[in-house]
Scaffold this active site. Sequence first.
Site, PDB file in Angstrom:
ATOM      1  N   HIS A   1       7.928  -7.921  -3.394  1.00 19.57           N
ATOM      2  CA  HIS A   1       6.646  -8.353  -3.969  1.00 19.57           C
ATOM      3  C   HIS A   1       6.797  -9.694  -4.695  1.00 19.57           C
ATOM      4  O   HIS A   1       7.245  -9.709  -5.858  1.00 19.57           O
ATOM      5  CB  HIS A   1       6.141  -7.293  -4.952  1.00 19.57           C
ATOM      6  CG  HIS A   1       5.713  -6.034  -4.283  1.00 19.57           C
ATOM      7  ND1 HIS A   1       4.412  -5.798  -3.898  1.00 19.57           N
ATOM      8  CD2 HIS A   1       6.420  -4.951  -3.901  1.00 19.57           C
ATOM      9  CE1 HIS A   1       4.334  -4.612  -3.321  1.00 19.57           C
ATOM     10  NE2 HIS A   1       5.541  -4.074  -3.312  1.00 19.57           N
TER      11      HIS A   1
ATOM     12  N   GLY B   1       0.843  -1.195   0.000  1.00 19.09           N
ATOM     13  CA  GLY B   1       0.000   0.000   0.000  1.00 19.09           C
ATOM     14  C   GLY B   1       0.871   1.235   0.000  1.00 19.09           C
ATOM     15  O   GLY B   1       2.051   1.165   0.351  1.00 19.09           O
TER      16      GLY B   1
ATOM     17  N   LYS C   1      -5.829  -9.309 -19.346  1.00 23.04           N
ATOM     18  CA  LYS C   1      -6.211  -9.645 -20.724  1.00 23.04           C
ATOM     19  C   LYS C   1      -6.052 -11.130 -21.052  1.00 23.04           C
ATOM     20  O   LYS C   1      -6.912 -11.731 -21.688  1.00 23.04           O
ATOM     21  CB  LYS C   1      -5.371  -8.793 -21.668  1.00 23.04           C
ATOM     22  CG  LYS C   1      -5.571  -9.035 -23.124  1.00 23.04           C
ATOM     23  CD  LYS C   1      -6.636  -8.199 -23.789  1.00 23.04           C
ATOM     24  CE  LYS C   1      -6.294  -6.773 -23.974  1.00 23.04           C
ATOM     25  NZ  LYS C   1      -7.407  -5.936 -24.396  1.00 23.04           N
TER      26      LYS C   1
ATOM     27  N   CYS D   1       5.186  -6.151   1.716  1.00 21.08           N
ATOM     28  CA  CYS D   1       5.529  -4.727   1.673  1.00 21.08           C
ATOM     29  C   CYS D   1       4.828  -3.968   2.819  1.00 21.08           C
ATOM     30  O   CYS D   1       5.159  -4.180   3.974  1.00 21.08           O
ATOM     31  CB  CYS D   1       5.217  -4.150   0.297  1.00 21.08           C
ATOM     32  SG  CYS D   1       6.025  -2.574   0.022  1.00 21.08           S
ATOM     33  N   TYR D   2       3.830  -3.136   2.513  1.00 21.30           N
ATOM     34  CA  TYR D   2       3.129  -2.438   3.611  1.00 21.30           C
ATOM     35  C   TYR D   2       2.568  -3.460   4.596  1.00 21.30           C
ATOM     36  O   TYR D   2       2.597  -3.252   5.812  1.00 21.30           O
ATOM     37  CB  TYR D   2       1.997  -1.572   3.041  1.00 21.30           C
ATOM     38  CG  TYR D   2       1.264  -0.770   4.103  1.00 21.30           C
ATOM     39  CD1 TYR D   2       1.774   0.434   4.549  1.00 21.30           C
ATOM     40  CD2 TYR D   2       0.067  -1.232   4.647  1.00 21.30           C
ATOM     41  CE1 TYR D   2       1.120   1.167   5.528  1.00 21.30           C
ATOM     42  CE2 TYR D   2      -0.592  -0.506   5.629  1.00 21.30           C
ATOM     43  CZ  TYR D   2      -0.071   0.695   6.064  1.00 21.30           C
ATOM     44  OH  TYR D   2      -0.722   1.415   7.034  1.00 21.30           O
TER      45      TYR D   2
ATOM     46  N   GLU E   1       4.543 -11.363  -6.013  1.00 21.75           N
ATOM     47  CA  GLU E   1       3.549 -11.457  -7.087  1.00 21.75           C
ATOM     48  C   GLU E   1       4.009 -10.824  -8.399  1.00 21.75           C
ATOM     49  O   GLU E   1       3.415 -11.053  -9.446  1.00 21.75           O
ATOM     50  CB  GLU E   1       2.224 -10.803  -6.629  1.00 21.75           C
ATOM     51  CG  GLU E   1       2.233  -9.284  -6.495  1.00 21.75           C
ATOM     52  CD  GLU E   1       2.814  -8.751  -5.189  1.00 21.75           C
ATOM     53  OE1 GLU E   1       3.556  -9.503  -4.519  1.00 21.75           O
ATOM     54  OE2 GLU E   1       2.567  -7.585  -4.831  1.00 21.75           O
TER      55      GLU E   1
ATOM     56  N   SER F   1     -16.385  -2.815 -29.051  1.00 21.06           N
ATOM     57  CA  SER F   1     -15.407  -2.267 -29.982  1.00 21.06           C
ATOM     58  C   SER F   1     -14.958  -3.342 -30.949  1.00 21.06           C
ATOM     59  O   SER F   1     -14.224  -3.065 -31.883  1.00 21.06           O
ATOM     60  CB  SER F   1     -14.196  -1.790 -29.189  1.00 21.06           C
ATOM     61  OG  SER F   1     -13.608  -2.915 -28.548  1.00 21.06           O
TER      62      SER F   1
ATOM     63  N   GLY G   1     -13.124  -5.656 -29.826  1.00 22.32           N
ATOM     64  CA  GLY G   1     -11.937  -6.165 -29.146  1.00 22.32           C
ATOM     65  C   GLY G   1     -12.305  -7.302 -28.198  1.00 22.32           C
ATOM     66  O   GLY G   1     -13.483  -7.579 -27.959  1.00 22.32           O
ATOM     67  N   VAL G   2     -11.268  -7.915 -27.665  1.00 21.48           N
ATOM     68  CA  VAL G   2     -11.453  -9.096 -26.813  1.00 21.48           C
ATOM     69  C   VAL G   2     -12.307  -8.772 -25.583  1.00 21.48           C
ATOM     70  O   VAL G   2     -13.244  -9.503 -25.243  1.00 21.48           O
ATOM     71  CB  VAL G   2     -10.063  -9.588 -26.326  1.00 21.48           C
ATOM     72  CG1 VAL G   2     -10.202 -10.805 -25.442  1.00 21.48           C
ATOM     73  CG2 VAL G   2      -9.163  -9.864 -27.494  1.00 21.48           C
ATOM     74  N   ASP G   3     -11.979  -7.658 -24.916  1.00 22.76           N
ATOM     75  CA  ASP G   3     -12.609  -7.385 -23.622  1.00 22.76           C
ATOM     76  C   ASP G   3     -14.117  -7.171 -23.744  1.00 22.76           C
ATOM     77  O   ASP G   3     -14.911  -7.785 -23.029  1.00 22.76           O
ATOM     78  CB  ASP G   3     -11.979  -6.152 -22.958  1.00 22.76           C
ATOM     79  CG  ASP G   3     -10.471  -6.256 -22.892  1.00 22.76           C
ATOM     80  OD1 ASP G   3      -9.974  -7.386 -22.959  1.00 22.76           O
ATOM     81  OD2 ASP G   3      -9.805  -5.221 -22.778  1.00 22.76           O
ATOM     82  N   SER G   4     -14.515  -6.281 -24.670  1.00 23.49           N
ATOM     83  CA  SER G   4     -15.956  -6.016 -24.763  1.00 23.49           C
ATOM     84  C   SER G   4     -16.691  -7.227 -25.322  1.00 23.49           C
ATOM     85  O   SER G   4     -17.842  -7.497 -24.960  1.00 23.49           O
ATOM     86  CB  SER G   4     -16.237  -4.752 -25.576  1.00 23.49           C
ATOM     87  OG  SER G   4     -15.622  -4.800 -26.832  1.00 23.49           O
TER      88      SER G   4
END
Length: 516
Positions: free
Chosen positions: A175, A59, A372, A86-87, A177, A230, A232-235
């Site tokens: 981190h 954080g 993605k 971390c935090y 991750e 659009s 695109g993949v996401d929409s």
Amino acid sequence: MQKMEKSGGITILDFGSQYTQLIARRIRELEVYSEILPWNASPEKILAGKPNGLILSGGPRSTTGADAPRLDRSLIEGEIPVLGICYGMQLIAHTLGGEVKKGRLGEYGRTKVVFKDGNGEKILRGVPASIDVWMSHWDEVSRLPKGASAFGASESGALAAYSMDVGRITALQFHPEVDTTEYGREMLSNFLFDVCGCEPNWKLGDWVKRSLDSIASTISETDRVICGISGGVDSTVAAVLVSKVAGGRLDCIFVDHGFMRKNESKQVVEAYKRLNLRVHHVNAAERFLSAVKGLTNPEEKRKTIGELFVRVFEEEARQCGGAKWLLQGTIYPDVIESGFVGGDVIKSHHNVGGLPEDMEIELLEPIRELFKDEVRRIGTLLGIPEEMLKRHPFPGPGLAIRCLGNLERERIDILREADAIFIEEIKSAGLYDDIWQAFCVLLPVRSVGVAGDVRTYGETIILRAVSSRDAMTAESVRLPWDLIDKTAKRICQEVPQIGRVSMDVTGKPPATIEWE
Ligand code: XMP
């Protein structure tokens, strides 16, 4: 979208780090269920799902600050395994009577850490004694709480890792991750399976089931939904997902803002028909062009386009029998870059930071937590054709943020033609699927040239091709020279307004993928 279940797994307490979702994603990759709760959720809520372990995220604050997020002591004094990052690491020390101070130098980026594993730390199984890790902190733990023992330090001598209660509490300053941390995946895996006793029984298909339940409980049986698509993949994934719940109550709106790639509008409308989704094609090119006229500031362009998008959707929504919901394919990197997790605004993605405050319609964002490549895999599970899923990402504001300087129709047309040539050459070299994203940028810079003994003063095109895993970081792709050479020659020949072609070889960081 993930819902609380009596299924164990890991609960991540979010202290505002831009990497919190990355922790969740790493846990998903290890096939363990996880959910993220805000740091100030009550201990009852945090423990209600009977998690196998807790992870305290990083954080941006200082544990000693008056506005610092706190931790309920009872959570770490119980029996549950805890990993502080971390935090989170500093907060455990602060909460249990240790001391956290501003470090002399701070540590940012790749840093060497040396472990001394005298206590048989489970988290270090299979991890070498010295590794490179990703650090991003100013404060450091200057005195350990009673009963804690250090097992790692960084090059500068700062405490990098400690544990308590025979490894039940493990705290890392770096981190695990982040991809840059060597053996980060192993450390997280050791924590999940060896320390917490999790089972690898969570599949991406579970996400789909959970998400469908959550959508069904969010929208009522009569609500209508419109989705800004659009192509695109996401929409596309968001639309197909929600169509499984909303069926005929979903209308997809394809707003052609005039900044699309060559032939894109036609292809998108046809592809959606094949997916059995109802698409309304709105040609709003003139409106968008006049809205951005004279704008050159990237954020102004993004916000203007974002706002007009919503206005056009609202108009369409009224025509679609009064839709209550605006479905968007927002994904996590859009949210991070728009500064929505407490960080800096890198760029306002049109679908997040560009939204007006007085919207008449409510937002539905079922894939907001995903990256993605996860969205692509979910798309495959939903039966979306591979060629749609493999399309290179394209930003919502389209060519408008790849056309620097004046946004005139002619310059957009030039950029569109050059872009089509570059993509055509990449496809014919068989490299399209190996590249995360390739595109052209038109600069507001002219230069002198000579063509057929005549002086020219042409526009400048930049070629950009990057590889990436999730758009959080990216590297420039080393394209074959013949491909670059052929592309440059074709662009100058076929688009005579262009006098020079150059190549962007910068990574992210320090650059971003798009230029604006
Ligand atoms: P940057 O340029 O920030 O982009 O490194 C990361 C990824 O996000 C895409 N991008 C957008 N996508 N709306 C979107 O849907 C936007 O406003 C937007 N801006 C950037 C970019 O193409 C890259 O894949």
